[in-house]
Write a protein that holds these residues in place. Structure first.
Motif, short mmCIF file in Angstrom:
data_model
loop_
_atom_site.label_atom_id
_atom_site.label_comp_id
_atom_site.label_asym_id
_atom_site.label_seq_id
_atom_site.Cartn_x
_atom_site.Cartn_y
_atom_site.Cartn_z
N LYS A 163 120.58 51.91 -12.40
CA LYS A 163 120.89 50.69 -11.65
C LYS A 163 122.39 50.61 -11.34
CE LYS A 163 116.66 49.38 -11.78
NZ LYS A 163 116.15 48.30 -12.61
N VAL A 164 123.23 51.01 -12.29
CA VAL A 164 124.67 51.00 -12.04
C VAL A 164 125.03 52.02 -10.97
CG1 VAL A 164 126.94 51.44 -13.07
CG2 VAL A 164 125.22 50.17 -14.36
N GLU A 211 116.80 56.36 -23.53
CA GLU A 211 115.93 55.98 -22.41
C GLU A 211 116.38 54.68 -21.78
OE1 GLU A 211 111.18 55.04 -21.53
OE2 GLU A 211 111.86 55.56 -23.55
N GLU A 212 116.75 53.72 -22.61
CA GLU A 212 117.23 52.43 -22.10
C GLU A 212 118.54 52.60 -21.35
OE1 GLU A 212 117.87 47.88 -23.87
OE2 GLU A 212 117.99 49.62 -25.21
N LEU A 259 128.99 50.47 -19.34
CA LEU A 259 129.09 51.60 -18.43
C LEU A 259 130.17 51.35 -17.37
CD1 LEU A 259 125.29 52.39 -17.85
CD2 LEU A 259 126.92 53.79 -19.11
N ARG A 260 130.20 50.14 -16.83
CA ARG A 260 131.19 49.83 -15.80
C ARG A 260 132.62 49.91 -16.36
NH1 ARG A 260 127.66 45.13 -14.98
NH2 ARG A 260 126.11 45.64 -13.37
N GLU A 261 132.78 49.54 -17.63
CA GLU A 261 134.11 49.49 -18.22
C GLU A 261 134.61 50.86 -18.65
OE1 GLU A 261 136.56 47.19 -21.82
OE2 GLU A 261 134.46 46.69 -21.39
N PHE A 262 133.73 51.69 -19.24
CA PHE A 262 134.19 52.93 -19.86
C PHE A 262 133.74 54.22 -19.12
CE2 PHE A 262 133.97 49.83 -23.35
CZ PHE A 262 135.29 49.87 -23.78
N GLU A 321 118.04 45.40 -16.93
CA GLU A 321 117.34 44.86 -18.08
C GLU A 321 118.27 44.54 -19.24
OE1 GLU A 321 114.06 47.35 -19.09
OE2 GLU A 321 113.27 47.37 -17.05
N ASN A 322 119.38 45.28 -19.37
CA ASN A 322 120.33 45.03 -20.45
C ASN A 322 121.73 44.99 -19.85
OD1 ASN A 322 122.05 45.14 -22.72
ND2 ASN A 322 120.46 46.16 -23.94
#
Length: 727
Positions: free
Chosen positions: A325-326, A317-318, A272-275, A264-265
């Motif tokens: 999902k990650v 929550e977001e 998240l993938r980067e850090f 969704e975002n």
């Protein structure tokens, strides 16, 4: 508007726009004298949660078979087991059709309005529900087709009638769209043609009430299963095309739905993938189930406190939703690209297994089966014909009698949740039914007992139903039941990414949640007795299915090797097992055993403390009880009773007893006795060798058990009958 479609060995007559016109979609389907109504309704506002809010209800009306509901309430109440399991089958077949991101509350209702005893209600109901869904304004690309396949005299039979299914050694139910398979249910069954010793359950989903012949379990090898599924898939392709051709001109235009995106975002996902990629991988790969969830929550909290998150106003929550999902991306990428699973296992590796049998000293048979973080305590109880499960069916005039039951319970503590204990839901009923279908063929037809297995799931991290199958097979052996072969089950997973795929053996909860297929296979070494497959998105080809079956066979053999060792070490609880005698008399003599108004059989039951079941047609007599002496005594009495008929036989038996030397008792004598058996109306106390007296329940002050020593007083003596009081 009416369409008559002749396909897959039956004529289906669909009425469109005739009834339930305010529903989003509705059809009236008739096959022979069966009529079902299928409707689809939906809400205009989506839910906030990330899931498909689909509800399916299959309902049977008693008037459909010309019946009035039994009991005090003369109307349909809560759905029965067959209705619940059929609802689940329809749900599992149609759920993969919905567009990705669809989150609008949707309800599918199928009502049986008229029932033909020869028509398969599950096939008709699924096809009706699929047509109603396809005709609605929900964007469904193509209609589903469901078929059942039987095997009669080594030939595949498409959509057999209920009578034909009684002669079949296979019950295979498959649903799909065109050339894609979506759902499979299979059970191997014994041919019932020459089997007259058990009562037939006509409803196909109800696992076999009869036990197989001693010669064979009728399991199917992997190649035969693939061949049968191929036969079904060809029929599905024909049916799906025929439905699409007939219904496409009448399909409503798709409504303007807002579909949720996979992530969704994307800004949070990129952050998240980067850090945090390494921390997420550590949480996935280095921790147990409960620790993993806690660590992922901790990562979400940590990200929410970052300056970037505060500036972007990302809520915790977001962040948690995107993190989930990650996490899924990472799990799938590791499996596809590295051949590595979260717990470090190889793709075809089974988790460590431990087995303990008969840990419950007063249960007839028990097994604690632990595989990884999944643990099932399966308990076997043996009973008589009077303990069998009775149920009604629209397609059967008489009640269905099930002498083999499997109950599956899934309490919240098994997954660390403080949820209330409640009646079993669809999942529990479905898992219990799957385990029953897997084990039923292994029970010899000559088995005289009614059997109940209960699986208590004490811990769950994937495939608790297959742990229940393994534990159930050993619990039967632990109860002294001579099964034909041990049966094991294993849950398989499947991950698709582009043109790559990976098959996983013994999936855990994480892989079930983030994978594309849940595929359960159970059977002995020689083949498969039960199979269940669900595809979450899209379909599966026969080539991939064959690969999964072969990998499942190897996993099943590994588990069976460990079960074989545990089986060789079983110590049966002989002292707590019920004693049983099964023998035959002249069928014409059954009336002598019953006596006038049931007087004789009541006296036998009271005198010897046993249960007696009679088969009038075959002249079979089944005597069961907790005390061997009582069972043997009742058998001798009945043989004497029937050898010369009625009162003369009974008198001859009693004369023999009276001629035997016996102690003489007087009213008022105090005697130290031993409890020989406990019955509903009291306890039989042995007061001398071969002499018992009855201590009525009204005279008992505290609970008694077999073997207890009690001091009693002779209260009354009439012939061989002695009444006692406590001293």
């Amino acid at each position: 508007m009416q369409y008559s479609i002749e396909v897959n060995n039956q004529v289906e007559i669909y009425d469109l726009n005739k009834v339930a016109k305010q529903a989003a979609g509705a059809v009236l389907l008739r096959v022979k004298n069966t009529v079902v109504l299928a409707t689809v309704a939906r809400e205009d506002k989506p839910v906030e949660e990330d899931f498909l809010p689909l509800t399916v209800q299959y309902l049977e009306k008693a008037y459909a078979a010309g019946k009035i509901p039994g009991g005090y309430v003369k109307r349909e109440t809560k759905p029965g087991e067959f209705e619940t399991l059929t609802s689940r089958i329809i749900d599992r077949s149609l759920r993969p059709l919905f567009p990705k991101g669809y989150a609008y509350p949707t309800q599918i209702v199928v009502m049986v309005l008229s029932a033909d005893p020869e028509v398969d209600l599950q096939v008709v109901s699924l096809n009706a529900a699929s047509a109603a869904l396809y005709l609605s304004d929900i964007p469904i690309k193509a209609p589903v087709c469901g078929v059942r396949v039987g095997r009669i005299e080594d030939k595949w039979v498409l959509n057999p009638t209920n009578s034909e299914l009684e002669e079949s050694t296979l019950d295979l139910y498959v649903a799909g769209v065109k050339d894609e398979l979506l759902m499979i249910e299979m059970r191997a069954i014994a041919s019932k043609k020459d089997n007259t010793s058990a009562i037939v359950a006509i409803d196909p989903i109800i696992a076999d009430a009869m036990f197989c012949s001693p010669q064979s379990m009728n399991e199917l090898c992997e190649d035969e299963v693939v061949e049968a599924i191929k036969f079904a898939s060809e029929a599905i392709l024909r049916g799906s095309r025929a439905y699409e051709e007939a219904f496409a001109p009448h399909k409503k235009p798709s409504a303007n739905f807002e579909l949720k995106s996979e992530v969704e975002n994307e800004r949070i996902a990129s952050y998240l993938r980067e850090f945090y990629l390494s921390e997420i991988k550590d949480a996935i790969n280095q921790m147990a189930k409960s620790e993993r969830a806690s660590e992922l929550n901790a990562i979400a909290k940590k990200v929410a406190s970052d300056e970037s998150a505060i500036n972007e106003e990302w809520s915790e929550e977001e962040i948690s939703k995107v993190l989930s999902k990650v996490k899924k991306e990472i799990v799938r990428a590791q499996i596809i690209n590295e051949g590595r699973r979260a717990d470090g296992r190889a793709l075809d590796e089974v988790r460590p297994i431990s087995i303990e049998t008969n840990l419950l000293p007063n249960a007839h048979g028990s097994c604690l089966f632990t595989r990884g973080q999944t643990q099932a305590l399966v308990v076997a109880t043996l009973g008589t014909d009077g303990d069998a499960q009775l149920s009604d069916s629209l397609t059967s005039k008489s009640a269905i009698v099930e002498r083999f039951m499997f109950n599956y319970n899934f309490p919240g503590f098994s997954v660390g949740e403080a949820s209330p204990l409640k009646a079993p839901g669809r999942r529990e009923l479905g898992h219990g039914n799957l385990a029953k279908r897997a084990l039923a063929p292994s029970i010899d037809e000559s088995n005289p007992y009614t059997i109940r297995l209960v699986s208590e799931i004490l811990e769950s991290n994937g495939s608790s139903s297959m742990a229940s199958v393994c534990g159930g097979a050993l619990a039967l052996r632990a109860a002294g039941v001579e099964t034909l072969e041990l049966v094991a089950g294993v849950a398989m997973g499947l991950v698709f990414e582009g043109d790559k795929h990976a098959v996983l053996t013994d999936i855990m909860g994480l892989e079930d949640h983030d994978g594309d297929m849940d595929f359960k296979v159970a059977g002995p070494r020689g083949g498969i007795t039960a199979l269940q497959m669900d595809i979450k998105l899209g379909g599966i080809s026969l080539e991939v299915l064959k690969e999964a079956l072969e990998q499942a066979r190897k996993g099943r053999e590994h588990i069976l090797n460990l079960m074989q060792i545990a089986d060789s070490e079983i110590a049966v609880n002989e002292d707590v097992l019920p004693k049983l005698e099964l023998f035959s008399v002249d069928p014409s003599k059954i009336v002598d055993i019953i006596g006038q108004a049931g007087k004789t059989i009541k006296e036998i039951i009271e005198r010897f403390g046993v249960s007696v079941d009679l088969d009038r047609e075959k002249g079979e007599v089944k005597i069961s009880g907790d005390d061997r002496k009582g069972v043997d005594g009742a058998k001798s009495y009945i043989i004497e009773l029937t050898s010369k008929g009625g009162d003369r036989g009974a008198k001859r038996f009693n004369d023999k007893r009276e001629r035997a030397p016996k102690p003489i008792f007087n009213v008022g004598d105090e005697i130290d006795g031993t409890v020989k058996s406990v019955v509903d109306f009291g306890a039989f106390i042995e007061i001398a060798a071969g002499v018992d007296g009855l201590l009525h329940i009204s005279k008992i002050r505290s609970p008694l058990a077999v073997g207890d020593k009690v001091r009693v007083v002779v209260a009354e003596q009439k012939g061989n009958k002695i009444s006692l009081n406590l001293a």
